[in-house]
Design a protein around this motif. Structure first.
Motif: not given
Length: 318
Positions: A164-168, A223-228, A248-264
């Motif tokens: 599951v991938a999210v474009d936030l 979104l449910p916890g640990a679903s992304v 913190r909210e992005w961590a809540r919805v992410s599964a363990r080992g989930g990836v966060l990519l911040l870009l500009h």
């Protein structure tokens, strides 16, 4: 279109109705001043009317009928005058009954107080929607040159098929095709933005072929916890009033080992120079500030690049 909160009172409510003119109703008698205005069941869950007391007996109902849109929600009515108060959409309210002889009334004062609180609570969203709504139509064409940078950023996420991938803060959803390519047909892609006009533009540009579009606050995700498994976010975090709560909210919805990519698509120094100012030591995206902010929310900074032509930070959920 920007969902700016509006409260229309008395004769001003005609501006919310088609054509701004009273309708002609036959059969039902016009209400008189002796008939009480009552709240409807819908008022109990309305963002403005929830918790309101019964209207004061001294409030007189409007006598002229009003033609409302088919999707309007009636919040207060009386015999002979069903549309004494109503909501159109999620942000426009009309209240037609008024104090007798133009005097002050505690019920009306409480209504104004609740509206002021609602405006304050929505101020962040209102400002964002007002800014982006008038730019949504031309956004895709104006920034189409950034699409390769988005694709390169998504490639660095290295998501597994079926995830599951999210474009936030997705805007017109330029990262969604690349996210779909990573998670494959068995995965799920969501484009989330707080401005409905940007999501409408994303739909016009065919982004619904790659995933679903959702209007939501990025600090209160539905979104449910640990679903992304992966969150892509371009140019969003540094503009939030409480980025720590967002992480913190992005961590809540992410599964363990989930990836966060911040870009500009441009580096910090380039952006500062473009705005005629030096680099700010307090800039959240400076590595010495971003790393502890991520760690406090449970993220581990895995890669950090602040180059002339782009900014990228990749973090993993511990």
């Amino acid at each position: 279109a920007a969902e700016v909160p509006v409260l229309a009172l008395g004769a001003g409510t005609r501006m919310l109705a088609p054509g701004g003119r009273p309708a002609v109703r036959t059969g039902a008698p016009a209400p008189d001043a002796g008939r009480a205005v009552e709240l409807t069941p819908a008022a109990g869950t309305d963002p403005l009317f929830a918790g309101a007391e019964r209207p004061s007996p001294g409030l007189r109902p409007a006598r002229d009928p009003l033609r409302l849109p088919a999707d309007a929600v009636v919040l207060a009515s009386c015999d002979g005058g069903p549309e004494q108060a109503f909501r159109i959409g999620g942000s426009a309210w009309g209240v037609r009954f008024l104090p007798q002889d133009g005097g002050a009334d505690p019920w009306g004062a409480a209504l104004l107080g609740r509206f002021a609180a609602l405006v304050a609570a929505r101020s962040e969203h209102t400002a964002a929607r007002a800014f982006f709504t008038r730019r949504a139509e031309a956004w895709e064409e104006r920034f189409a040159h950034q699409t390769p940078a988005y694709e390169a950023g998504v490639a660095r996420m290295r998501l597994a098929p079926g995830g599951v991938a999210v474009d936030l803060g997705c805007g017109t959803g330029r990262a969604m095709p690349a996210l779909r390519e990573q998670v494959g047909a068995g995965g799920r892609v969501l484009g989330i933005d707080v401005t409905p006009a940007m999501l409408a533009a994303a739909a016009r540009h065919g982004r619904t072929r790659h995933g679903a579009l959702l209007a939501a606050d990025c600090t209160r995700l539905p979104l449910p916890g640990a679903s992304v498994h992966g969150i892509f976010s371009a140019g969003l975090l540094e503009h939030l009033p409480n980025p720590y709560a967002a992480l913190r909210e992005w961590a809540r919805v992410s599964a363990r080992g989930g990836v966060l990519l911040l870009l500009h698509p441009s580096g910090r120094a380039e952006r500062a120079a473009r705005h005629g100012r030096p680099l700010d030591p307090a800039d959240l995206l400076a590595e010495e500030n971003l790393r502890p902010a991520l760690e406090s929310a449970g993220w581990h900074l895995d890669a950090y690049e602040d180059a002339a032509g782009h900014f990228l930070a990749r973090a993993l959920l511990a």
